[in-house]
Design a protein around this motif. Sequence first.
Motif, PDB file in Angstrom:
ATOM      1  N   UNK A  57      23.205  38.823  14.400  1.00 35.65           N
ATOM      2  CA  UNK A  57      24.539  38.539  13.882  1.00 35.65           C
ATOM      3  C   UNK A  57      24.638  38.800  12.391  1.00 35.65           C
ATOM      4  N   UNK A  58      25.871  38.936  11.948  1.00 40.74           N
ATOM      5  CA  UNK A  58      26.206  39.060  10.539  1.00 40.74           C
ATOM      6  C   UNK A  58      27.574  38.440  10.326  1.00 40.74           C
ATOM      7  N   UNK A  59      27.973  38.312   9.074  1.00 37.75           N
ATOM      8  CA  UNK A  59      29.290  37.792   8.740  1.00 37.75           C
ATOM      9  C   UNK A  59      30.010  38.782   7.837  1.00 37.75           C
ATOM     10  N   UNK A  60      31.302  38.981   8.093  1.00 30.67           N
ATOM     11  CA  UNK A  60      32.130  39.854   7.271  1.00 30.67           C
ATOM     12  C   UNK A  60      33.265  39.055   6.648  1.00 30.67           C
ATOM     13  N   UNK A  61      33.681  39.444   5.462  1.00 31.66           N
ATOM     14  CA  UNK A  61      34.905  38.896   4.889  1.00 31.66           C
ATOM     15  C   UNK A  61      36.088  39.545   5.586  1.00 31.66           C
ATOM     16  N   UNK A  62      37.277  38.964   5.426  1.00 32.93           N
ATOM     17  CA  UNK A  62      38.467  39.545   6.050  1.00 32.93           C
ATOM     18  C   UNK A  62      38.837  40.875   5.408  1.00 32.93           C
ATOM     19  N   UNK A  63      38.234  41.174   4.277  1.00 26.51           N
ATOM     20  CA  UNK A  63      38.438  42.484   3.657  1.00 26.51           C
ATOM     21  C   UNK A  63      37.407  43.499   4.165  1.00 26.51           C
ATOM     22  N   UNK A  64      36.473  43.018   4.987  1.00 27.65           N
ATOM     23  CA  UNK A  64      35.503  43.916   5.586  1.00 27.65           C
ATOM     24  C   UNK A  64      34.178  44.005   4.860  1.00 27.65           C
TER      25      UNK A  64
ATOM     26  N   UNK B 245      37.312  48.271  11.867  1.00 27.39           N
ATOM     27  CA  UNK B 245      37.438  49.116  10.673  1.00 27.39           C
ATOM     28  C   UNK B 245      36.214  49.060   9.765  1.00 27.39           C
ATOM     29  N   UNK B 246      35.493  47.917   9.765  1.00 24.46           N
ATOM     30  CA  UNK B 246      34.519  47.731   8.690  1.00 24.46           C
ATOM     31  C   UNK B 246      33.115  47.305   9.105  1.00 24.46           C
ATOM     32  N   UNK B 247      32.897  46.906  10.340  1.00 24.12           N
ATOM     33  CA  UNK B 247      31.579  46.372  10.681  1.00 24.12           C
ATOM     34  C   UNK B 247      30.492  47.409  10.398  1.00 24.12           C
ATOM     35  N   UNK B 248      29.395  46.942   9.812  1.00 19.16           N
ATOM     36  CA  UNK B 248      28.273  47.840   9.549  1.00 19.16           C
ATOM     37  C   UNK B 248      27.487  48.151  10.811  1.00 19.16           C
TER      38      UNK B 248
ATOM     39  N   UNK C 120      30.406  42.956   3.948  1.00 19.16           N
ATOM     40  CA  UNK C 120      29.273  42.255   4.567  1.00 19.16           C
ATOM     41  C   UNK C 120      28.863  41.092   3.680  1.00 19.16           C
ATOM     42  N   UNK C 121      28.758  39.889   4.242  1.00 18.16           N
ATOM     43  CA  UNK C 121      28.441  38.700   3.469  1.00 18.16           C
ATOM     44  C   UNK C 121      26.965  38.353   3.578  1.00 18.16           C
ATOM     45  N   UNK C 122      26.358  37.871   2.504  1.00 15.38           N
ATOM     46  CA  UNK C 122      24.976  37.385   2.593  1.00 15.38           C
ATOM     47  C   UNK C 122      24.923  36.119   3.444  1.00 15.38           C
ATOM     48  N   UNK C 123      23.821  35.953   4.165  1.00 12.07           N
ATOM     49  CA  UNK C 123      23.658  34.806   5.058  1.00 12.07           C
ATOM     50  C   UNK C 123      22.655  33.827   4.467  1.00 12.07           C
ATOM     51  N   UNK C 124      23.022  32.538   4.488  1.00 10.20           N
ATOM     52  CA  UNK C 124      22.104  31.514   3.989  1.00 10.20           C
ATOM     53  C   UNK C 124      22.312  30.229   4.764  1.00 10.20           C
ATOM     54  N   UNK C 125      21.247  29.761   5.423  1.00  6.06           N
ATOM     55  CA  UNK C 125      21.250  28.450   6.039  1.00  6.06           C
ATOM     56  C   UNK C 125      20.753  27.428   5.027  1.00  6.06           C
TER      57      UNK C 125
END
Length: 902
Positions: free
Chosen positions: A507-514, A580-583, A516-521
């Motif tokens: 999994x990954x997380x995207x902003x609504x602008x597309x 439109x934006x997923x890596x 890619x967001x860094x992941x941190x637990x």
Amino acid sequence: MTSLREGPTTVVRREDYAAPAFWIDSVDLSFDLDPAKTRVLNRMRLRRNPDVPTQPLRLDGEDLNLARVMVNGGGCSFKMDGGQLVLENLPGLDDGGTEPFDLEIFTTCNPAKNTQLMGLYVSQGTFFTQCEAEGFRRITYFLDRPDVMSAYTVTLKAEKTLYPVLLSNGNLVDSGDLEDGRHFAKWVDPHKKPCYLFALVAGKLVHREQKVIARNGAEHLLQVYVRPGDLDKTEHAMNSLMASVVWDEARFGLPLDLERFMIVATSDFNMGAMENKGLNIFNTKYVLANPATATDTDYANIESVVGHEYFHNWTGNRITCRDWFQLSLKEGLTVFRDQEFSMDLCPSPSARAVKRIEDVRVLRTAQFPEDAGPMAHPVRPDSYAEINNFYTVTIYEKGAEVVRMMQTLVGRDGFARGMKLYFERFDGQAVTCDDFAQAIADANPGSELANHLPQFKRWYSQAGTPRVKAEGAYNAAERTYTLTLSQSCPTTPGQDHKEPFVIPVNLGLLSHEGRELPLQLAHWSNAEAGTRNFVLTQASETLTFINVDAEPVPSLLRAFSAPVVLECDYTDAELLVLLAHDTDAFNRWEAAQRLALRRALKAINEPGPVPTEPLNPAFITAMRAVLRHPDLDAAFKDLVLTLPAETYIAEQLAEVDPQRVHAVREAMRAQMARQLFDDWAWAFEAFEGNGAYSPDSTSAGRRALAGLALTHLCLAAADSGNTVWPGKAYQRFKDAGNMTDRFNALSALVVSGSELAKPALQRFHALFKDEALALDKWFALQAGAPDRGGNILPTVRQLMQHPDFQPRNPNRARSVLTTFCQANPAAFHRADAGGYVFWSERVMDIDGFNPQVAARLARALDRWKKLAEPYRSAAREAIARVAAKPDLSNDVREVVTHALKD
């Protein structure tokens, strides 16, 4: 003579496995080949298995004439018990001894009348064999089971002018002329093998050959044998074989272990190909190709299947299955290997993603329905009545996904270590799925696989497709995003309760602008960018990501990291962001599929007439953006712009009206054709010119997108009465320099219902009337055409009367019957039940001469219980009609009996 249909159906259960009472150390077979009466002299060296209680020797046989049985050179007493030859007075049975003894059996058989294409048979004047799973018993009496591994010496004798080529497994050690115009060839296989890997070929064949040098300096001879006239179509198969040899040694350190490796092609073959040790027998469909007669899809399939069968040399042959319940040990693993082979040959990450998407489409459209139907079974089944029915997409494709999850959990290098340990432990043995999984885990201590191995192995024992539900919640005040993943699995026949699986979720997380967001637990010291793998082992688990500045869009199950159904309540806006934006290219495609599926289900479930424009403007705009995107590969665009199949849409419904599903999808396609007309025209002009033909993925992608564009342009023209684009399609059909472009143009005319389709079909037949595989395409295109006013069933009946229709040739039968019954739902599921009546007639007819082909056709109605009325009752009646036939084969009876169960 024993017969296929004698005696009641016997259910074989995995829990009843017992080791053989005897081992067969060596086999010396001598064949005097004659189409009407082949003589087989079988000399075996046996010994009693000391680990099994003393019992008589029971040898399997079928459709054999027994002439002589001798033990240690003398006569012996024997009896027949059904299809088995039983010998009781053998050395060691009285005193428990294990000294070897010699057994000689002389039999005859009639290959010319063997229409089942199992055992030894004749096709167009050439002898072939097919022994997997239980065909060797149709050649001689034997312990026909995969855990009896023997050393084989084979001598073939035949009339030289009729059968100048004599081939068998292993290395050629002697050959020469005999009296009366006959000759012989003697082959010795240096590796012990089960009898299902035995093969012989004898006939008038020509071959292409190539010598290759292995990394250790050893020279090997590669040969591809075909009928005279087909040699110009073997270059790609040879190139694929050479690439396979190089890849397996480079990726897994597995070299070719024989002096020569041979491929032989035949048009009469039940399967795609067979990995007999050193002598692979192939359906011509997966060998023969040149630009004039084969499409890009054919080229890709040849590469994949040649690789698959070659890779079996180690994963299936050197290490084989203890019993047939372990079938996925070789097939699932080898499908994974051929998928990796094809992906590794791709020139770019995008091309790799296209291959992955194509594999997942097969899984979703074929295996997921099987998991939800009456023939649902685990990757390692618990029982069967007919083993031929378990060469399924569950064993193959789902089995490959199980292996892929192992690689995900231990990493690519870790998986290679596991494979190395697997061969160190088990080379030359017949083993189980558990043995393989244990080797991968043991080579990677501390890995997620090793930590959860007993639970992971539920993928082998539990049937059904797990469902993973994802629910996300964003807390703006705390800047956290909480993602809860929960799993469940529907009940399947014989399995009401399912324990949690081990499910790797990329999994990954995207902003609504597309972005890619860094992941941190919370327990991580630093944020990490990119895709991360989380392993779901409980019924429900929650992940909380910190330092998230705005509500994200989750990108889940990237690269389809587990064979599950993902349930996530995405909004249209979120799916458009992913598209439109997923890596991750897979999830971009998946977003488009979800958007289209959402529109389809809405239109299907709403009362009233089918809307003329089921797709909303946002979807059309998104598709235009994909089509016009300057950086996306053409092959990827083709996949994104192809709507979900009718069969896949139907699987999402509790009750299916096939006619409405078809009408809605056709309305969606027509709307895309109209509203993207200028964009399709641009795409066709931009991608239709590719110069000299090359089957590489980039060129193939351009041709695929041009073909998709042409189909939509012809559909739009049919709506408007415009004749320009059908005229262009017909001209392209006539002028095409390769089969892909020619067939794409022909398909566009047929699919759009153009009046030019008829002369184009006539012209195609005239051009390719002597090319069997091209004619298969011609038949299939007509049987799979859109049903306009119920015209396809009459067309299919007419096709069956065509002089070129050969019902006993599996390829030709599948081109018409399988296409109509399984790949053309709107034409097959008729309100007047005509399709079901036709299906029942064909199943019963074909079962009389080829039960394997009949059983596969019988599965067209696996999902009849999902049908709305009047289809459901009519389908059940048709199935019951087949089930009532008194002399059904085990193959078909098992399928229809399961289908009728409550």
